[in-house]
Write a protein that holds these residues in place. Sequence first.
Motif, PDB file in Angstrom:
ATOM      1  N   VAL C 233      -0.855  -3.941   3.933  1.00  0.00           N
ATOM      2  CA  VAL C 233      -2.151  -3.526   4.387  1.00  0.00           C
ATOM      3  C   VAL C 233      -3.050  -4.128   3.715  1.00  0.00           C
ATOM      4  CG1 VAL C 233      -3.209  -1.431   5.183  1.00  0.00           C
ATOM      5  CG2 VAL C 233      -0.845  -1.479   4.819  1.00  0.00           C
ATOM      6  N   MET C 234      -4.193  -4.614   4.476  1.00  0.00           N
ATOM      7  CA  MET C 234      -5.159  -5.321   3.562  1.00  0.00           C
ATOM      8  C   MET C 234      -6.548  -4.486   3.894  1.00  0.00           C
ATOM      9  SD  MET C 234      -4.770  -9.396   4.088  1.00  0.00           S
ATOM     10  CE  MET C 234      -6.073  -9.715   2.738  1.00  0.00           C
ATOM     11  N   GLN C 235      -7.523  -4.307   2.827  1.00  0.00           N
ATOM     12  CA  GLN C 235      -8.709  -3.750   3.116  1.00  0.00           C
ATOM     13  C   GLN C 235      -9.581  -4.414   2.241  1.00  0.00           C
ATOM     14  OE1 GLN C 235      -9.365  -0.171   1.054  1.00  0.00           O
ATOM     15  NE2 GLN C 235     -11.024   0.498   2.305  1.00  0.00           N
ATOM     16  N   LEU C 236     -11.033  -5.084   2.737  1.00  0.00           N
ATOM     17  CA  LEU C 236     -11.877  -5.793   2.208  1.00  0.00           C
ATOM     18  C   LEU C 236     -11.245  -7.132   1.390  1.00  0.00           C
ATOM     19  CD1 LEU C 236     -14.321  -3.197   1.214  1.00  0.00           C
ATOM     20  CD2 LEU C 236     -14.499  -4.535   3.260  1.00  0.00           C
ATOM     21  N   GLY C 237     -10.352  -7.588   1.764  1.00  0.00           N
ATOM     22  CA  GLY C 237      -9.921  -9.034   1.287  1.00  0.00           C
ATOM     23  C   GLY C 237      -8.523  -8.815   0.211  1.00  0.00           C
ATOM     24  N   ARG C 238      -8.273  -7.433   0.107  1.00  0.00           N
ATOM     25  CA  ARG C 238      -7.062  -7.174  -0.780  1.00  0.00           C
ATOM     26  C   ARG C 238      -6.090  -6.682  -0.116  1.00  0.00           C
ATOM     27  NH1 ARG C 238      -9.449  -4.757  -6.356  1.00  0.00           N
ATOM     28  NH2 ARG C 238     -10.570  -6.886  -7.154  1.00  0.00           N
ATOM     29  N   VAL C 239      -4.827  -6.658  -0.740  1.00  0.00           N
ATOM     30  CA  VAL C 239      -3.610  -6.072  -0.205  1.00  0.00           C
ATOM     31  C   VAL C 239      -3.729  -4.556  -1.026  1.00  0.00           C
ATOM     32  CG1 VAL C 239      -1.102  -6.028   0.000  1.00  0.00           C
ATOM     33  CG2 VAL C 239      -2.375  -8.097   0.362  1.00  0.00           C
ATOM     34  N   VAL C 240      -3.788  -3.500  -0.320  1.00  0.00           N
ATOM     35  CA  VAL C 240      -3.853  -2.287  -1.051  1.00  0.00           C
ATOM     36  C   VAL C 240      -2.435  -1.719  -0.784  1.00  0.00           C
ATOM     37  CG1 VAL C 240      -6.249  -1.805  -0.243  1.00  0.00           C
ATOM     38  CG2 VAL C 240      -4.454  -1.092   1.274  1.00  0.00           C
ATOM     39  N   GLU C 241      -1.407  -1.914  -0.101  1.00  0.00           N
ATOM     40  CA  GLU C 241      -0.111  -1.368  -0.135  1.00  0.00           C
ATOM     41  C   GLU C 241       0.670  -2.452   0.685  1.00  0.00           C
ATOM     42  OE1 GLU C 241      -0.101   2.742   1.166  1.00  0.00           O
ATOM     43  OE2 GLU C 241       2.144   2.653   0.681  1.00  0.00           O
ATOM     44  N   GLU C 242       2.137  -2.472   0.110  1.00  0.00           N
ATOM     45  CA  GLU C 242       2.781  -3.372   0.788  1.00  0.00           C
ATOM     46  C   GLU C 242       4.322  -2.633   0.549  1.00  0.00           C
ATOM     47  OE1 GLU C 242       3.749  -7.302  -0.872  1.00  0.00           O
ATOM     48  OE2 GLU C 242       2.532  -6.970  -2.602  1.00  0.00           O
ATOM     49  N   GLY C 243       5.011  -3.102   1.378  1.00  0.00           N
ATOM     50  CA  GLY C 243       6.675  -2.588   1.319  1.00  0.00           C
ATOM     51  C   GLY C 243       7.204  -2.600   2.586  1.00  0.00           C
ATOM     52  N   THR C 244       8.347  -2.093   2.772  1.00  0.00           N
ATOM     53  CA  THR C 244       9.057  -2.039   4.110  1.00  0.00           C
ATOM     54  C   THR C 244       8.424  -1.176   5.086  1.00  0.00           C
ATOM     55  OG1 THR C 244      10.322  -0.296   3.440  1.00  0.00           O
ATOM     56  CG2 THR C 244      11.378  -2.279   2.817  1.00  0.00           C
ATOM     57  N   VAL C 245       8.812  -1.392   6.277  1.00  0.00           N
ATOM     58  CA  VAL C 245       8.084  -0.416   7.365  1.00  0.00           C
ATOM     59  C   VAL C 245       8.404   1.069   6.914  1.00  0.00           C
ATOM     60  CG1 VAL C 245       8.235   0.292   9.823  1.00  0.00           C
ATOM     61  CG2 VAL C 245       8.643  -2.073   9.060  1.00  0.00           C
ATOM     62  N   GLU C 246       9.838   1.287   6.654  1.00  0.00           N
ATOM     63  CA  GLU C 246       9.978   2.525   6.000  1.00  0.00           C
ATOM     64  C   GLU C 246       8.919   3.198   5.022  1.00  0.00           C
ATOM     65  OE1 GLU C 246      12.853   3.566   8.501  1.00  0.00           O
ATOM     66  OE2 GLU C 246      12.595   4.940   6.611  1.00  0.00           O
TER      67      GLU C 246
END
Lengths: 323, 279, 542
Positions: C233-246
Amino acid sequence: MAKFILARLMKAALILVCIAILNFLLIQAAPGDPAQVMAGEAGETDAVFLQQLRERFGLDQPLYVQLGRYLGTILQFDLGYSYRQQVPVADLIFERLPATLLLSLSAFVISLGLGTLAGVLASARQGRWQDSVISTIALIFYATPLFWLALMAVLLFSVQLGWLPAFGYETVGADHTGLRRMEDIAAHLVLPAMTLGLFFMAVYARMTRASMLEVSRLDFVKTAQAKGLRPALIQRRHVLRNALLPVVTLAGLQAGQLVGGAVLIETVFAWPGIGRLMFDALTQRDYNLLLGVFLVSAAMVLLFNLITDILYRLVDPRIRVTA
Amino acid sequence: MMEFWNRFRQNRGAVVGLLILLLIVVLAAAAPLLYPKSPWSMVQRPFLAPFAMDAFPLGTDPMGRDVASAVAHGARVSLLVGLVSTVVSMLIGVPIGAIAGYFGGRIDDALMRFTELFQTVPSFALAVVLVAIFQPSLYSIVIAIALVSWPPVARLLRSEVMALRSREFVEAAILSGQRARTIILRQILPNTLSAIIVMASMMVAAAILIESSLSFLGLGDPNVMSWGYVIGAGRTVIRQAWWVSFFPGLAILLTVLALNLIGEGLNDAMNPRLKRRGK
Amino acid sequence: MKHETIAKPVVEIERLSVALPDGADRPYAVDRVSFRIAPGQLLCVVGESGSGKSMSANALMGLLPEGVRVSNGRILLDGTDLLTQSEDALHDIRGRRVAMIFQEPMTALNPLMKVSAQIEEVFEAHGLLTPAERRAKALSLLEEVGLPDPPRAAASFPFQLSGGQRQRVMIAMALALEPQVLIADEPTTALDVTTQAQILRLIARLQRDRNMAVMFITHDFGVVAEIADYVAVMQLGRVVEEGTVEQVLFNPQHDYTRKLIAAIPKMQAGMRAPVTSAPILTVEGLTKTYRQGGGLFSRPREVHAVQDVSFSLAKGETLGIVGESGSGKSSVGRCLVRLQDPDGGRVLLDGQDMATLRGEELRRVRRRMQMIFQDPYGSLNPRERVGRIIASGPIAYGEDPAKAMAEAADLLEMVGLKRDAAHRFPHEFSGGQRQRIGIARALALKPGIIIADEAVSALDVSIQAQVLDLLQSLKRDLGLSLIFITHDLRVAAQICDRVMVMQKGRVVELGSGAEIFDAPRHPYTRSLIDAIPGRAHEARMI
């Protein structure tokens, strides 16, 4: 396609009729009575001759009858009589037409060929010195009065350098034949065709450059890049073809201006075409001849527009299939 | 406004153009003061070469008239004719284009056929015929130039208005009960202004070229001195006196160039998104 | 949901920063972003507009816009850093090892070249195969991406194909050289929902068959739920959260992710009491046919945009009109307010037939039905001040200008803007704020009915939720009736009392929200609902 050409021909014919009507109205609008206009203002003013003219052309009839008569004569390629030169106007024009066609077609080929080439080059080297040079030259030629450019060309290449003949269609009295004659005409053609072509070359160069830059920002160019195509191929196959569409349209519109330019160029170079004829008609106040030349040049432009329209359809599949 | 000027200023060519144009305007305005004598009067021997006498830096023509005076007085005519004929062709082209574009349908068809007719006629030839038939004068020249130059204005306006016509803010104006006249004047035309201004500057340039071409062919107003006339007068003596034709032509070139540069600068400044890169 | 693969990643992006030119609203489009994709894995990069998701994709492809450049980081493809490669080497990589498809299928193909030639070109660019083989391969690719009648498609020009078909062509082109990595930049955003579902299935299938690594850019969490293995998930140029769909969808940790997921309209029609008040608007047999082209020799083509459409709208009711592009839903709205003239039928507003009024009479009646438009940028005159934009309606009907301006300021407050917004120009406002101004304008004439034509479609999902809330509260407070035209069934489900489903100019089904969404009777309605991405997983999203 045949349908399309037929439709366009009908439209062209309609426009031509409108121009003929305009022509007729101009004769009526000219100061003095039309008989005098026909006779040539400064010339024969003797009353008997004028009366003869009035009867012969029905000038005492109501306006719409006159108009009908006028259109009728035009249909038979009769453009009236030049009392100044004692020859039918149509004869004068058709005798001069080939010289004008030679001049304008050469100028057209030069301008379109070199112009688009320069435009493509400038856009490919955008922001670098090649672009600056081409853009500046184009800008200057775009602002140069044709007739002045022609005079300066004569001054430089004929008077100073003595490279090329300054005026005329061929060397008078030389009586060349065959290949020699063609060479002679070609030498005479260089300066007029180049000067007439240069202005339009500037137009095409500017147009092509702008169009190329615009197209290269479109999405499908990015697609082509993503495919891994080399830039040169992208430019040639994707950008150029799309960028040339507006140039073709422009070429059609430019035809009318080419005819106008021919009047000036033929005047400077004493080129025996219909442009020069128009100038002679002006100085001799031969209105019949003037309007005759005008009508024929309008017809020429229509024909040229028709050709570019057909060309456009061949280039652009969207129009070819949907219209 | 300030912001606009700053963007315009970034285009070096446009600033140069503006300076050249200012110079020519000053020359035109000051012509009666600098050269109070009629430019038609004989002031020195004919064929005086440029810089031969300090008083006549651009030499004299075959009739002994001062070329410098002719250039200064000619500037008045060129600028006047260029400006007035552009205004007149706008007055013809803008309403026709706006009405065709806004109402569409049959009105559009009829107006565009009319425009097309004028556009297919070879324009310079038509101008020549018009001026010749109605006798050369400033009026006939202005009218002739306007009559041959309005079709591009009408076409531009039509396409701009058509594009704006389908924009949602215009539809909103229709729904809010505004009448066609109000919508065209308040909602649509202000949004075409930048396109009109850019076109106008280029058209003044084109009009100056046409005017000079007409007077070169001897179709100038016989009472006023113009650049084209001087070049025409020098045409037959080009071998003996190049300067007679050279300087007025240079004046035309510079004026037209300046106007075109300004037009491009305006275009860049008014449509910042389309600003050309590089340079 | 697919199983996580533990293969070695083919793409590794490490602390990538992309700098914007001076004068942009922030220094970096992409700010120290890292992620990796393994073969056979699909990474969804999600974010709202301006989050930098597309820029990261372009950086990977080496196709950043002019003035934008990578300032830091590494982009590894199979261990080689692409940022250190020569332009020549990149040409070889593009199309062959990394391929890309774009959002706009309408403009992504060269309009002057036949489809087949555009596919053959990929082989030509990399010096592969003979011309005859290329042609054959292009044909089989077109078949593989599921185009009906591949030989015909091959011989077509792009303008002869529909949007979905063009996107298939793009995919065929991207797959031509069996790349290891496919970058898909919002490839289904411009498509109708049923077409979107097909294209998503196609991409998923090809990815599986060819064991490709896919980087899929989207703003739509429904799409993510449908196809992703991994999410960033990106916001204003940064990845704020990542992971599996779960992890990301069903158990989000970051506030921004939670906010985005909460803002998605849910596909459940609330149990609303039917609106029983008397109809304020009755439409009977509305018909509109467009005629295109037609000249001296050709017969005009006819498109039946609206065919025999009838419905009524009760006072205080919200009626949704849903359908895909070309269904005629917008034409219905435009015919009602007479932005277009219907060819037949009646539009009874309080008993008066609006369909046949003209001139002054039409003007008088029309003020009672106002419209909110789709495009927040196109619907406000850039050269008028906001106050004047809102007040010009009342002024046109003879209201005193000073009073109209004062009322405009009141309206601005009502839609959640400041009073002094009246003195500013539209370009000073964001998309959501502009849409509020558009709503204020529609309210200025005190209409009884408001027609909202895709009024929230151009907005990011969080803004969309706010504008929908505003519309609903205004409707309640002012006792308005609302016709809500949309392609988005989620939005319709959320706010409509009744829903009318249109297809090819005809009404296929009309009923309460619950009837339409929970128990659709018409097969077309059912296919529309089934095509909504992420529907199966919705219940698990917070």
